[in-house]
Design an enzyme around this catalytic site. Sequence first.
Site, PDB file in Angstrom:
ATOM      1  CD  GLU A 108      -1.001  -0.331   3.725  1.00 31.26           C
ATOM      2  OE1 GLU A 108      -2.158  -0.746   3.570  1.00 31.26           O
ATOM      3  OE2 GLU A 108      -0.510  -0.081   4.826  1.00 31.26           O
ATOM      4  CB  CYS A 121       3.278   7.385   3.165  1.00 35.30           C
ATOM      5  SG  CYS A 121       3.790   6.143   4.362  1.00 35.30           S
ATOM      6  CB  CYS A 128       7.179  -5.185   8.702  1.00 37.09           C
ATOM      7  SG  CYS A 128       8.649  -4.499   9.509  1.00 37.09           S
ATOM      8  CB  CYS A 132       6.699  -2.794  16.272  1.00 31.78           C
ATOM      9  SG  CYS A 132       8.326  -2.409  15.607  1.00 31.78           S
ATOM     10  CB  CYS A 135       3.083  -2.017  14.071  1.00 41.49           C
ATOM     11  SG  CYS A 135       3.191  -2.110  12.284  1.00 41.49           S
ATOM     12  CB  CYS A 362       2.461   1.222   8.563  1.00 40.58           C
ATOM     13  SG  CYS A 362       3.106   0.434  10.021  1.00 40.58           S
TER      14      CYS A 362
HETATM   15  S1  SF4 Z   1       6.188  -0.330  13.220  1.00 42.36           S
HETATM   16 FE1  SF4 Z   1       5.407  -2.031  11.955  1.00 42.36          FE
HETATM   17  S2  SF4 Z   1       6.150  -1.648   9.864  1.00 42.36           S
HETATM   18 FE2  SF4 Z   1       7.354  -0.348  11.277  1.00 42.36          FE
HETATM   19  S3  SF4 Z   1       9.156  -1.617  11.764  1.00 42.36           S
HETATM   20 FE3  SF4 Z   1       7.660  -2.045  13.387  1.00 42.36          FE
HETATM   21  S4  SF4 Z   1       6.546  -3.845  12.648  1.00 42.36           S
HETATM   22 FE4  SF4 Z   1       7.637  -2.989  10.904  1.00 42.36          FE
END
Ligand code: SF4
Length: 369
Positions: A108, A121, A128, A132, A135, A362
């Site tokens: 996206e 963006c 990913c 985290c 997220c 995100c």
């Molecule tokens: S916030 Fe989400 S997209 Fe960004 S590095 Fe951490 S897990 Fe990956």
Amino acid sequence: MTVSLPLVFDAPRRGMPPRHLADLDAEGRRAAVEELGLPKFRADQIARQYYGRLQADPEQMTDLPAPVREKIGEALFPPLMSVVKHVACDGGETRKTLWRAGDGTLLESVLMRYPDRATLCISSQAGCGMACPFCATGQGGLNRNLSTAEIVDQVRAAAAAMRDGEVAGGPGRLSNIVFMGMGEPLANYKRVVAAVRRITSPSPDGFGISQRNVVVSTVGLAPAIRKLADEDLSVTLAVSLHTPDDELRDTLVPVNNRWAVAEVLDAARYYADKSGRRVSIEYALIRDINDQPWRADMLGQKLHKALGSRVHVNVIPLNPTPGSKWDASPKPVETEFVRRVNAQGVPCTVRDTRGQEIAAACGQLAAEG
Ligand code: SF4
């Protein structure tokens, strides 16, 4: 910490798309054109169509003879991605696009129009691997790296959309790029740096967007930050710190177990020294997790010590992901946090959070698929 969210990217790991013009630098595309038995000058002609006229369909490159269009179409313009949907908000000035790559991978990008600029963006990976816990993208894990062309083509499409007046406010120009979509850009290092060069080189080698208007973000892969500094680019580095202490950061940003806060800030200082640019520190403010006054003081002190005046903190009110226990901090807590960081001599502001109503943290749009 566990967060129960649906696994989004449950498909098997898939491969990169076939080679595309935007994967190649000037030398590479000349070689590719020669391989096709075409004269070298065609290479720049094709690149001017792509980067200058934002044309990705060889059939529309009418300054090329029909047989050439067919040849280069097959060899250099494999279908990369198609639009699954556009979602608009903020009165049409924000538009999020969900793409499906040739192998079904979802990614996206978000285009945001402001009075003085238009910012895109972009994603650098599908999913990913940084995990985290707050997220949405992190919950699904890494699907695969995006190719240079898949990164670059997000920019071409948005630049064309701006030019063609598809975003509220009439025709305009795409001016800024932030690598803050899905993925950890520095975990896809070579392709991201190649994409930065295509984005910032003047035509026919790229779109000619100023390096100063490009932001590359990272959760803090310290060796890759140093490597980026040695590329002699003047893009802005944004480090997602989210807390100044290792104890909490080990959980909030698990890669901290490998490169701790002090190491990350050391690398950030090296980047500031080499690039002459101020480093951005990203801080997602999460209620009762990282929003305490003492953390604000510690953040200001550590940043001041490491980076002096060459730093700016962006506080980002957390956009809670569906089903998550994480929440944004109350406004008065946020205000006090910002005041305390500033009091340490470190400029700190609250980031305008565009696209909240279209699930713009995100990865959320891909998560909702
Ligand atoms: S916030 Fe989400 S997209 Fe960004 S590095 Fe951490 S897990 Fe990956």
